[in-house]
Scaffold this active site. Structure first.
Site, PDB file in Angstrom:
ATOM      1  N   CYS A 188      46.003 -39.392  24.530  1.00 42.52           N
ATOM      2  CA  CYS A 188      46.607 -38.128  23.904  1.00 42.52           C
ATOM      3  C   CYS A 188      47.906 -38.663  23.301  1.00 42.52           C
ATOM      4  O   CYS A 188      48.688 -39.455  23.923  1.00 42.52           O
ATOM      5  CB  CYS A 188      46.956 -37.103  25.108  1.00 42.52           C
ATOM      6  SG  CYS A 188      48.000 -35.723  24.462  1.00 42.52           S
ATOM      7  N   ARG A 239      36.016 -34.836  20.923  1.00 39.60           N
ATOM      8  CA  ARG A 239      37.569 -34.232  20.806  1.00 39.60           C
ATOM      9  C   ARG A 239      38.707 -35.047  21.341  1.00 39.60           C
ATOM     10  O   ARG A 239      39.297 -35.881  20.661  1.00 39.60           O
ATOM     11  CB  ARG A 239      37.521 -32.787  21.645  1.00 39.60           C
ATOM     12  CG  ARG A 239      38.764 -32.070  21.395  1.00 39.60           C
ATOM     13  CD  ARG A 239      39.982 -32.488  22.237  1.00 39.60           C
ATOM     14  NE  ARG A 239      39.861 -32.368  23.741  1.00 39.60           N
ATOM     15  CZ  ARG A 239      40.494 -32.707  24.668  1.00 39.60           C
ATOM     16  NH1 ARG A 239      41.699 -33.306  24.111  1.00 39.60           N
ATOM     17  NH2 ARG A 239      40.355 -32.777  26.004  1.00 39.60           N
ATOM     18  N   ASP A 240      38.737 -35.213  22.856  1.00 40.49           N
ATOM     19  CA  ASP A 240      39.478 -36.347  23.503  1.00 40.49           C
ATOM     20  C   ASP A 240      39.375 -37.424  22.902  1.00 40.49           C
ATOM     21  O   ASP A 240      40.419 -38.321  22.831  1.00 40.49           O
ATOM     22  CB  ASP A 240      39.433 -36.147  24.882  1.00 40.49           C
ATOM     23  CG  ASP A 240      40.716 -36.694  25.757  1.00 40.49           C
ATOM     24  OD1 ASP A 240      41.485 -37.322  25.192  1.00 40.49           O
ATOM     25  OD2 ASP A 240      40.769 -36.049  26.728  1.00 40.49           O
ATOM     26  N   HIS A 289      39.070 -34.610  35.339  1.00 40.05           N
ATOM     27  CA  HIS A 289      39.104 -35.146  33.908  1.00 40.05           C
ATOM     28  C   HIS A 289      40.132 -36.391  33.895  1.00 40.05           C
ATOM     29  O   HIS A 289      41.347 -36.207  33.767  1.00 40.05           O
ATOM     30  CB  HIS A 289      39.710 -34.147  33.101  1.00 40.05           C
ATOM     31  CG  HIS A 289      39.989 -34.532  31.849  1.00 40.05           C
ATOM     32  ND1 HIS A 289      39.342 -34.147  30.459  1.00 40.05           N
ATOM     33  CD2 HIS A 289      41.012 -35.417  30.908  1.00 40.05           C
ATOM     34  CE1 HIS A 289      39.853 -34.443  29.430  1.00 40.05           C
ATOM     35  NE2 HIS A 289      40.873 -35.426  29.674  1.00 40.05           N
TER      36      HIS A 289
HETATM   37  P1  HMG Z   1      54.660 -24.796  17.693  1.00 43.60           P
HETATM   38  O1  HMG Z   1      55.334 -25.533  16.816  1.00 43.60           O
HETATM   39  O2  HMG Z   1      55.149 -24.380  18.928  1.00 43.60           O
HETATM   40  O3  HMG Z   1      53.804 -23.669  17.139  1.00 43.60           O
HETATM   41  O4  HMG Z   1      53.260 -25.586  18.244  1.00 43.60           O
HETATM   42  P2  HMG Z   1      54.452 -22.808  15.847  1.00 43.60           P
HETATM   43  O5  HMG Z   1      53.751 -21.424  16.130  1.00 43.60           O
HETATM   44  O6  HMG Z   1      56.067 -22.971  15.512  1.00 43.60           O
HETATM   45  O7  HMG Z   1      53.781 -23.240  14.469  1.00 43.60           O
HETATM   46  C1  HMG Z   1      53.976 -24.726  14.111  1.00 43.60           C
HETATM   47  C2  HMG Z   1      53.180 -25.113  12.964  1.00 43.60           C
HETATM   48  O8  HMG Z   1      51.712 -25.229  13.602  1.00 43.60           O
HETATM   49  C3  HMG Z   1      53.053 -24.047  11.938  1.00 43.60           C
HETATM   50  O9  HMG Z   1      52.810 -24.767  10.764  1.00 43.60           O
HETATM   51  C4  HMG Z   1      52.063 -23.002  12.475  1.00 43.60           C
HETATM   52  O10 HMG Z   1      51.342 -22.679  11.218  1.00 43.60           O
HETATM   53  C5  HMG Z   1      50.944 -24.309  13.204  1.00 43.60           C
HETATM   54  P3  HMG Z   1      53.682 -25.062   9.595  1.00 43.60           P
HETATM   55  O11 HMG Z   1      54.396 -23.737   9.300  1.00 43.60           O
HETATM   56  O12 HMG Z   1      54.728 -26.032  10.198  1.00 43.60           O
HETATM   57  O13 HMG Z   1      52.952 -25.753   8.483  1.00 43.60           O
HETATM   58  N1  HMG Z   1      49.922 -23.763  14.070  1.00 43.60           N
HETATM   59  C6  HMG Z   1      48.592 -23.884  13.916  1.00 43.60           C
HETATM   60  N2  HMG Z   1      47.934 -24.605  13.005  1.00 43.60           N
HETATM   61  C7  HMG Z   1      46.703 -24.429  13.310  1.00 43.60           C
HETATM   62  N3  HMG Z   1      46.186 -23.919  14.490  1.00 43.60           N
HETATM   63  C8  HMG Z   1      46.915 -23.518  15.579  1.00 43.60           C
HETATM   64  C9  HMG Z   1      48.151 -23.442  15.043  1.00 43.60           C
HETATM   65  N4  HMG Z   1      49.342 -22.770  15.840  1.00 43.60           N
HETATM   66  C10 HMG Z   1      50.494 -23.051  14.912  1.00 43.60           C
HETATM   67  N5  HMG Z   1      46.392 -23.128  16.432  1.00 43.60           N
HETATM   68  C11 HMG Z   1      51.033 -25.840  18.832  1.00 43.60           C
HETATM   69  C12 HMG Z   1      52.305 -25.442  19.112  1.00 43.60           C
HETATM   70  C13 HMG Z   1      50.254 -25.704  20.177  1.00 43.60           C
HETATM   71  C14 HMG Z   1      50.389 -25.230  17.808  1.00 43.60           C
HETATM   72  C15 HMG Z   1      51.157 -27.485  18.643  1.00 43.60           C
HETATM   73  O14 HMG Z   1      52.093 -28.102  19.423  1.00 43.60           O
HETATM   74  C16 HMG Z   1      49.989 -28.358  18.482  1.00 43.60           C
HETATM   75  O15 HMG Z   1      48.975 -27.917  17.981  1.00 43.60           O
HETATM   76  N6  HMG Z   1      49.960 -29.218  19.547  1.00 43.60           N
HETATM   77  C17 HMG Z   1      48.672 -29.925  19.408  1.00 43.60           C
HETATM   78  C18 HMG Z   1      48.563 -30.258  20.963  1.00 43.60           C
HETATM   79  C19 HMG Z   1      47.123 -31.036  21.406  1.00 43.60           C
HETATM   80  O16 HMG Z   1      46.023 -30.803  20.591  1.00 43.60           O
HETATM   81  N7  HMG Z   1      47.354 -32.130  22.035  1.00 43.60           N
HETATM   82  C20 HMG Z   1      45.896 -32.621  22.502  1.00 43.60           C
HETATM   83  C21 HMG Z   1      45.098 -32.125  23.315  1.00 43.60           C
HETATM   84  S1  HMG Z   1      45.748 -31.990  25.155  1.00 43.60           S
HETATM   85  C22 HMG Z   1      44.965 -33.178  25.922  1.00 43.60           C
HETATM   86  O17 HMG Z   1      44.522 -34.102  25.306  1.00 43.60           O
HETATM   87  C23 HMG Z   1      45.104 -33.192  27.217  1.00 43.60           C
HETATM   88  C24 HMG Z   1      43.435 -32.991  27.804  1.00 43.60           C
HETATM   89  O18 HMG Z   1      42.707 -33.856  27.505  1.00 43.60           O
HETATM   90  C25 HMG Z   1      43.667 -33.080  29.293  1.00 43.60           C
HETATM   91  C26 HMG Z   1      44.465 -34.222  30.042  1.00 43.60           C
HETATM   92  O19 HMG Z   1      43.910 -35.230  29.636  1.00 43.60           O
HETATM   93  O20 HMG Z   1      45.391 -34.079  30.441  1.00 43.60           O
HETATM   94  C27 HMG Z   1      43.137 -31.627  27.672  1.00 43.60           C
HETATM   95 MG    MG Z   2      42.309 -35.845  28.174  1.00 42.56          MG
END
Ligand code: HMG
Ligand code: MG
Length: 301
Positions: free
Chosen positions: A238, A13-14, A205
């Site tokens: 990220c 994933r990450d 993490h």
């Molecule tokens: P948003 O724009 O606020 O949400 O996004 P929305 O409800 O307005 O939807 C926007 C679009 O996303 C729409 O599609 C929705 O259908 C779709 P469109 O109409 O534009 O075609 N949508 C989804 N599609 C699939 N699955 C869903 C979903 N929800 C909405 N669940 C949202 C909010 C969170 C969805 C968006 O910002 C997003 O997906 N962000 C990705 C965040 C991400 O994955 N980041 C990386 C992981 S976190 C990380 O790496 C940190 C970690 O490792 C810890 C660390 O290292 O610190 C965990």
């Molecule tokens: Mg991370």
């Protein structure tokens, strides 16, 4: 230090979410299989997030279904909202992870909402998960620094950790998203959060951007923390944390732990083999020092 440490492998994933070359579902399944074959018992397999935001995680349902016969392993997936929860359940997820941040700017960049709004999104997810018997892990990003705001106060992390814990997360994983932490800061942070969430329920993490992750982990272990997130080969990053590089490498963590007499159950040769395959797919050598050293040793034979 002689007791057990639980490793949560986040490579599939990450590790892959920020790679330019998308890895196919079949290759991601093979990667998870290889990691489980190497002895890892918790492997984060994907994310049910927007395909526009993170195209690399498209197909996470297929990946999860492809490996879910490993009923003795934890196979967490990321879920940002109810829509993601529903998709995760359709794919049979038994363990999900919600992800918040300790800084507002990162929350906005990563999940397009404030910290408070993200908690509001998680509440129904946690309520449904409880009713469905699904376990929920809680991530907090930017715990030791934010790419947009700089320093992050431990109290900001404590505030989010308390909320996630009270909502029912079984474990809180503290993300040094951009790898800026240093050992004393990591120790201070763990101590602060452990005032509200039991140390046994905290995970580290740590990304390794500034080469501090192993030292930070060791400092956290001295505080009593025993859960470590890491990624095979040091993969990771990220897209919303500019310049941030990979997670601490699983090989390097395993080498350090085994060297300290802590049994990990991980077969290093199989782990490096899994890393080498994925390195070939993404077209660059592993960042892990241990993988590089073992590969060089093997090549010299
Ligand atoms: P948003 O724009 O606020 O949400 O996004 P929305 O409800 O307005 O939807 C926007 C679009 O996303 C729409 O599609 C929705 O259908 C779709 P469109 O109409 O534009 O075609 N949508 C989804 N599609 C699939 N699955 C869903 C979903 N929800 C909405 N669940 C949202 C909010 C969170 C969805 C968006 O910002 C997003 O997906 N962000 C990705 C965040 C991400 O994955 N980041 C990386 C992981 S976190 C990380 O790496 C940190 C970690 O490792 C810890 C660390 O290292 O610190 C965990
Ligand atoms: Mg991370």
């Amino acid at each position: 230090m002689s007791d057990r440490v639980h490793i949560v492998e986040v490579g599939p994933r990450d590790g892959l979410q920020n790679e330019k070359t998308a890895v196919s579902v079949a290759d991601r399944i093979a990667f998870v299989e290889a990691l489980i074959g190497a002895g890892l018992t918790s492997v984060e397999v994907g994310a049910f997030v927007s395909p526009k935001a993170i195209p690399q995680m498209v197909g996470s349902a297929e990946v999860l279904r492809g490996v879910s016969h490993h009923t003795n392993c934890e196979l967490p997936v990321l879920v940002p909202n109810e829509r993601g929860y529903e998709a995760s359940q359709a794919a049979g997820a038994k363990l999900i992870a919600v992800f918040a941040a300790a800084s507002e700017s990162f929350s906005r960049a990563n999940i397009n909402c404030s910290i408070a709004e993200s908690i509001d999104r998680f509440k129904p997810v946690l309520a449904r998960a409880r009713a469905d018997g699904v376990r929920v892990r809680g991530y907090i990003s930017t715990v030791l620094g934010c790419p947009y705001e700089g320093e992050v106060k431990p109290q900001a992390v404590v505030d989010v950790a308390k909320v996630l814990w009270d909502l029912g997360c079984y474990e809180i994983s503290l993300g040094d998203t951009i790898g800026v932490g240093t050992p004393l800061k990591a120790r201070h942070l763990l101590r602060a959060v452990a005032g509200h969430v039991p140390m046994a329920k905290l995970a580290m993490h740590f990304h390794d951007t500034y080469g501090q992750a192993l030292a930070n982990l060791y400092a956290g272990m001295e505080e009593g923390c025993r859960v470590v997130d890491s990624a095979a080969g040091g993969l990771g990053g990220c897209p919303y944390a500019p310049g941030a590089t990979g997670n601490v490498a699983t090989e390097d963590v395993v080498y350090m732990l085994e060297g300290m007499g802590i049994v990990t159950g991980v077969d290093m040769a199989k782990l490096v083999a899994a890393t080498n395959v994925v390195s070939g797919l993404i077209g660059r050598p592993p960042v892990s020092r241990v993988a590089a050293a073992l590969n060089a040793k093997r090549a010299a034979k």
